[in-house]
Design an enzyme around this catalytic site. Structure first.
Site, short mmCIF file in Angstrom:
data_model
loop_
_atom_site.label_atom_id
_atom_site.label_comp_id
_atom_site.label_asym_id
_atom_site.label_seq_id
_atom_site.Cartn_x
_atom_site.Cartn_y
_atom_site.Cartn_z
N LYS A 68 46.77 56.00 51.10
CA LYS A 68 47.47 57.14 51.23
C LYS A 68 47.66 57.65 52.47
O LYS A 68 46.62 57.58 53.12
CB LYS A 68 47.09 58.05 50.13
CG LYS A 68 47.54 59.48 50.23
CD LYS A 68 47.12 60.38 49.29
CE LYS A 68 47.99 61.57 48.93
NZ LYS A 68 47.33 62.61 47.96
N SER A 90 50.64 63.94 44.23
CA SER A 90 50.90 63.54 45.78
C SER A 90 50.71 61.93 46.15
O SER A 90 51.05 61.58 47.43
CB SER A 90 50.41 64.68 46.68
OG SER A 90 49.34 64.47 46.87
N SER A 149 46.55 64.75 41.67
CA SER A 149 47.59 63.62 42.39
C SER A 149 47.04 62.20 42.04
O SER A 149 47.74 61.44 42.86
CB SER A 149 47.46 64.17 43.95
OG SER A 149 48.06 65.47 43.94
#
Length: 191
Positions: free
Chosen positions: A33, A110, A134
Site C-alpha cells: 500500500k 483504503s 481498511s
C-alpha cells in the site's frame, strides 16, 4: 508491472524489488500500500500534493523489510484512498481499483489497490493498513482472506499515519495457508 489492467498500482511505485535469495516466502510476489516507505521509491499516500511535497524515503519500512528478508519480492506500490481517509476504495486523483470478484463494484478501502492486486492475481499477497476496516472491508468485498492483527503487533514505523492509536498493519491472500505464512513472518513469535 507496466501493464496494470486492475488499476491497482500507483504510477510512481511501479518498481520490482527483489527479496532475499531464500526464506519462507521465497518466490512469492507482494504489493505494498502506498503508505509504506520503500527506499528509493516515492510515497504518495493517495494524494499528488503529498507526493510532490515529500522527499523520496531513504529507508524501507520494517514491515516491508521483514517480507523482503523472508524472500518475497515487491511487485509495486498500490493505490489507497486519499490519505487513507475512506472505506470505499475510490481515489479522485488516481481512479478506483477494479474489484475482480465483483466487476463494476467498489473494492472497499483504503487498502483497495492491495486487495485488487491480490484478488486479480497480480501478486500472491499484499500488505495494507487498517484503522477502521481498511483490511477487513476490501477482503470481504474482493473475496479474500484478510487479517488485521492486534494494534502494535507489526511495526508501523516508516509509514504515513492516519490515526496512530488505531492504525494497524494487515495483509491479504487468496488462500488461508498463505495468510498464515505471511503472518509467521510479520508477527512476533508467541511467548
Amino acid at each position: 508491472m507496466p501493464n496494470d489492467p486492475l488499476n491497482a498500482f500507483v504510477p510512481h511505485g511501479l518498481s520490482e524489488i527483489p527479496g532475499a535469495a531464500d526464506g519462507p516466502l521465497a518466490g512469492l510476489r507482494f504489493a505494498v500500500k502506498d503508505l509504506f516507505h520503500i527506499a528509493g521509491l516515492p510515497t504518495g499516500a493517495g494524494n499528488p500534493d503529498w507526493l510532490r511535497t515529500h522527499e523520496v524515503p531513504q529507508e524501507t519500512a520494517p514491515a516491508v523489510r521483514r517480507l523482503l528478508d523472508a524472500g518475497a519480492r515487491v511487485a509495486g506500490k498500490t493505490l489507497t484512498d486519499e490519505l487513507a481517509w475512506s472505506l470505499a476504495g475510490e481515489n479522485a486523483h488516481y481512479g478506483t481499483p477494479e474489484n475482480p470478484k465483483a466487476p463494476g463494484r467498489i473494492p472497499g478501502g483504503s487498502s483497495s489497490g492491495s486487495a485488487s492486486a491480490v484478488a486479480g492475481g497480480a501478486v500472491d499477497f499484499a500488505i495494507g493498513t487498517d484503522t477502521g476496516g481498511s483490511i477487513r472491508l476490501p477482503a470481504s468485498y474482493c473475496g479474500l482472506y484478510g487479517l488485521r492483527p492486534t494494534h502494535g503487533a507489526v511495526p508501523l514505523d516508516g509509514s504515513v499515519p492516519l490515526a496512530p492509536s488505531f492504525d494497524t498493519v494487515g495483509w491479504f491472500a487468496r488462500e488461508a495457508a498463505l495468510l498464515r505464512r505471511v503472518g509467521a513472518v510479520l508477527l512476533p513469535p508467541a511467548p
